[in-house]
Motif scaffolding. Structure first.
Motif, short mmCIF file in Angstrom:
data_model
loop_
_atom_site.label_atom_id
_atom_site.label_comp_id
_atom_site.label_asym_id
_atom_site.label_seq_id
_atom_site.Cartn_x
_atom_site.Cartn_y
_atom_site.Cartn_z
N ILE A 191 -2.56 3.92 3.36
CA ILE A 191 -3.95 3.69 2.96
C ILE A 191 -4.23 4.49 1.70
O ILE A 191 -3.50 5.42 1.37
CB ILE A 191 -4.96 4.09 4.06
N ILE A 192 -5.31 4.12 1.04
CA ILE A 192 -5.76 4.87 -0.13
C ILE A 192 -6.97 5.70 0.32
O ILE A 192 -8.04 5.16 0.57
CB ILE A 192 -6.14 3.94 -1.28
N HIS A 193 -6.73 7.00 0.45
CA HIS A 193 -7.81 7.93 0.80
C HIS A 193 -8.84 7.92 -0.32
O HIS A 193 -8.50 7.75 -1.49
CB HIS A 193 -7.21 9.32 1.00
N ARG A 194 -10.08 8.10 0.02
CA ARG A 194 -11.16 8.01 -0.97
C ARG A 194 -10.97 8.98 -2.13
O ARG A 194 -11.30 8.68 -3.28
CB ARG A 194 -12.50 8.25 -0.29
N SER A 195 -10.40 10.17 -1.88
CA SER A 195 -10.27 11.14 -2.97
C SER A 195 -8.91 11.83 -3.03
O SER A 195 -8.63 12.53 -4.00
CB SER A 195 -11.36 12.21 -2.84
N CYS A 196 -8.05 11.63 -2.04
CA CYS A 196 -6.79 12.39 -1.98
C CYS A 196 -5.53 11.55 -2.12
O CYS A 196 -4.45 11.99 -1.74
CB CYS A 196 -6.73 13.17 -0.66
N GLY A 197 -5.63 10.35 -2.62
CA GLY A 197 -4.43 9.54 -2.85
C GLY A 197 -3.96 8.78 -1.63
O GLY A 197 -4.73 8.45 -0.74
N ILE A 198 -2.65 8.54 -1.60
CA ILE A 198 -2.06 7.66 -0.58
C ILE A 198 -1.65 8.47 0.65
O ILE A 198 -1.09 9.56 0.54
CB ILE A 198 -0.85 6.93 -1.17
N ARG A 199 -1.94 7.89 1.82
CA ARG A 199 -1.56 8.50 3.09
C ARG A 199 -0.93 7.45 3.99
O ARG A 199 -1.35 6.30 4.00
CB ARG A 199 -2.79 9.10 3.80
N TRP A 200 0.08 7.85 4.76
CA TRP A 200 0.70 6.99 5.76
C TRP A 200 -0.06 7.12 7.08
O TRP A 200 -0.45 8.23 7.45
CB TRP A 200 2.15 7.41 6.00
N VAL A 201 -0.24 6.00 7.78
CA VAL A 201 -0.89 6.04 9.09
C VAL A 201 -0.19 5.10 10.07
O VAL A 201 0.47 4.15 9.67
CB VAL A 201 -2.39 5.64 9.01
N ILE A 202 -0.36 5.40 11.35
CA ILE A 202 -0.05 4.47 12.43
C ILE A 202 -1.39 4.06 13.01
O ILE A 202 -2.25 4.90 13.29
CB ILE A 202 0.83 5.10 13.51
N ASP A 203 -1.59 2.76 13.15
CA ASP A 203 -2.86 2.18 13.61
C ASP A 203 -2.57 1.41 14.90
O ASP A 203 -1.88 0.40 14.88
CB ASP A 203 -3.39 1.25 12.51
N LYS A 204 -3.07 1.93 16.02
CA LYS A 204 -2.91 1.26 17.31
C LYS A 204 -4.28 0.76 17.75
O LYS A 204 -5.25 1.52 17.68
CB LYS A 204 -2.36 2.21 18.36
N GLY A 205 -4.35 -0.48 18.19
CA GLY A 205 -5.67 -0.99 18.54
C GLY A 205 -5.66 -2.13 19.52
O GLY A 205 -4.61 -2.61 19.96
N ILE A 206 -6.87 -2.55 19.83
CA ILE A 206 -7.11 -3.66 20.74
C ILE A 206 -8.22 -4.52 20.16
O ILE A 206 -9.14 -4.01 19.50
CB ILE A 206 -7.48 -3.15 22.16
N VAL A 207 -8.12 -5.81 20.38
CA VAL A 207 -9.11 -6.76 19.86
C VAL A 207 -9.75 -7.48 21.04
O VAL A 207 -9.06 -7.89 21.98
CB VAL A 207 -8.45 -7.78 18.90
#
Length: 196
Positions: free
Chosen positions: A101-117
């Motif tokens: 993702i592109i953090h609003r002020s700190c550049g690029i960050r890696w994330v794991i996104d787990k969810g339910i719809v």
């Protein structure tokens, strides 16, 4: 995770005790409603951890990105993320994605996104995500990968990496001409023995 979604009332609010507990959790939690008719999102809830990971408050996300958390995904990762999401949604109503993702002020960050719809009336899809930042882990993986592929002194690809890259090129371009240039450098063995 359905039980967590049920903690939210019909008016999309959450009680103070639950909100306090979620704010103390490590990682980010965000609940969004996506309107299939208008193709727009609205943030129902996000905890402090989600704002720390992304740099966005719900209000900033709404005003700058139309409320859509997926707008934060790095352009290079969007296609793969969309494909993984679609495949997993075809198998059920949960997903697990990894992207930058592109953090609003700190550049690029890696994330794991787990969810339910969850489907709601009026063509609304409700999405609950638990997001964990893994930037340091990915940086360590990349450093280890480089150590395994390169000579530490010269940072030139090692023999195993050279063999793999050569094989890949020859397999992909099997009807093309290729050349390999070898150099014999006088007295290089002495340099290699001393420093290599």
């Amino acid at each position: 995770m359905d039980n967590i979604m049920d903690c939210f009332n019909d008016d999309s609010s959450i009680d103070n005790k639950m909100s306090d507990m979620l704010d103390r959790m490590r990682g980010g939690i965000i609940l969004c409603n996506f309107d299939l008719n208008t193709q727009s999102s609205i943030v129902i809830y996000s905890n402090c951890g989600w704002s720390e990971i992304t740099g966005y408050t719900p209000e900033q996300l709404q005003s700058e990105k139309g409320g859509n958390p997926q707008a934060l995904i790095l352009e290079d990762d969007k296609k793969q993320s969309d494909e993984d999401y679609a495949r997993q949604m075809a198998e059920g109503n949960t997903y697990e994605l990894m992207y930058r993702i592109i953090h609003r002020s700190c550049g690029i960050r890696w994330v794991i996104d787990k969810g339910i719809v969850k489907s709601l009336p009026n063509n609304i899809m409700q999405n609950l995500s638990v997001v964990t930042e893994i930037t340091k882990i990915k940086e360590q993986e990349e450093a280890m990968k480089l150590l395994a592929q390169q000579d530490q002194l010269t940072e030139v690809n090692n023999k195993a990496t050279f063999n793999t890259l050569s094989k890949n090129i020859l397999e992909k371009q099997n009807n093309s001409l290729h050349a390999l240039l070898m150099l014999d450098i006088d007295d290089f063995k002495d340099v290699n023995d001393r420093y290599g």
